[in-house]
Design a protein around this motif. Sequence first.
Motif: not given
Length: 588
Positions: A51-53, A57-60, A283-286
């Motif tokens: 969830y954090t990724l 992280i991806l949204t800054g 990517p978070g799911i991976i």
Amino acid sequence: MSKITGDAFNVSLLKRVFQYVKPYRSIFIWSVVLTILLAAIAPLRPILIGYTLDHHILTGDGHGLLNMTILMLVLLVLQTVFQYSHTLLTNTLGQSAIRDLRINVFNHITKLRLKYFDNTPIGQLITRTVSDLETIAEIFSEGLIVIIGDVLMVIVIIGVMVYKDWALTLVVLLPMPLLIMATSVFQKAIKSAFQEIRTEVSNLNTYLQEHITGISIIQYFAREEQEYKKFVKINGRYRDANIRSNWYYSIFFPVVEIISAMSLGLLVWYGAKTILNDSTIKPGIITEFIMYISMLFRPIRELADKFNTLQMGMVGAERVFKVLDTDEVTVNEGSFVPEKMKGAIAFDKVWFAYNDENYVLKDISFQVPAGKTIALVGATGAGKSSTINILNRFYEIQKGEIKVDGVKIQDYELNFLRSNIATVLQDVFLFSDTIFNNITLNNADISMEQVVDAAKKVGAHDFIERLPGGYQYNVMERGATLSAGQAQLISFIRALVYNPAILVLDEATSSVDTETEMLIQRAIENLMQGRTSIVIAHRLSTIQKADKILVLDKGEIKEMGTHQQLLKLNGYYKKLYDLQFNSTGISA
């Protein structure tokens, strides 16, 4: 091995093991609760990281990232506390239950008839009460509860994976049949190896116990080199069994890693392909699934090992309960406890055999009035010591009756009967303890004043006082730091302080020097006063004053009478007497 050893979940055996958990029910409940909690929170960290990724992280989003980091740290601390508490509680549960079980086993062993010890190596019993019991403790610390926790964790993780992405879950689980097959093969192989290890441990303990105890015989006959070679072979078998078990581990764990890598490779291939095709997968799911693979394969990999730990615990439980189920216990059916035992003994047509077939005592009948002395004479194997063993109820007779003061010995309370029969053996056994404790056998009712008084009567007080620490001197194992005569004198004090009604002297002066024998003879005369006495002796000079002498041969009474009466019969006793006294140059 019985069928029970191959069944890790033998319900009846598990029930018996868990009987010892009842006093610690609250610890067990908390262990189960923590097991469930650990399984429930296991997937939370991957979920939070995924969830954090995707969302921070991806949204800054720096602020959201900080909050999630703090949350994950709290979760990590909570998980650590749960894991610590779980490990502590399961180990406490196991060791507490095993402590109680070990006490029961030891208590049961001390009540077994001597017949059981005649057929069971002492080293084997040591294995049962030490290492086999430790394997049962692992049922709690590394076995059943942990297995349940691992299974719950696998179920929860797979459930979360299916909920997140069923297609991705199927791809990850494609190599799972290979893992199941590898685990099944490993489990069967390691089970056989573990059983071999337990057998070799028992053999090793038995050999060590017997040969360390008999080290003097080995050295007397210069057998060190031969016994060393035997030990090398036994130790080598134990080593080989351990190497085989380690070899199975060395194959299984890399195979699991390869299968785990296959799952990870399939995940990366499928995930990359779907992301490149503009799929909705993120990517978070991976990232989550990569963590799930590690969390999924670790308990499955360890499951086979823990299953075998449980199996070995069950093997140990079977062996331990086999000792507890041994019915060769002297049944204390009697309850008669008179205020005082006088000590009149009567054997009436007594037949006795150690193996229920070959009788060592045949139709034995005699009487000893209270306060009188009877002597048993005969060659080795005539049945003298057997007579004493059955009087103490160490063994049960097949036919006839034995009475003390007109009451059958089976009707007496067993501890009362034995506490009124003091036996001084030829081979004195002393424990690794103080002289005082060896005399009293840790009986709190016997005071130091009584011990000192008895020592003075026996004539041993002076030599004890000269020892470092006096009565607190530690005699070491089997009385190794004392002479045979000194050890014999201590055994006389032990007999005297218990103030028995019946005194048994089994070759009590045969292993001492002439000076000590004279000292003991004077002590014996004082000790016998007012007591019924049974004296067994090869040296006929020690029994000439006996009120009655029984001459035994091959389990039968050949002659009975006083010293003078037996000499006039010119039979067995006369032959023994002439043989002994003529061989020493003394005239009859």
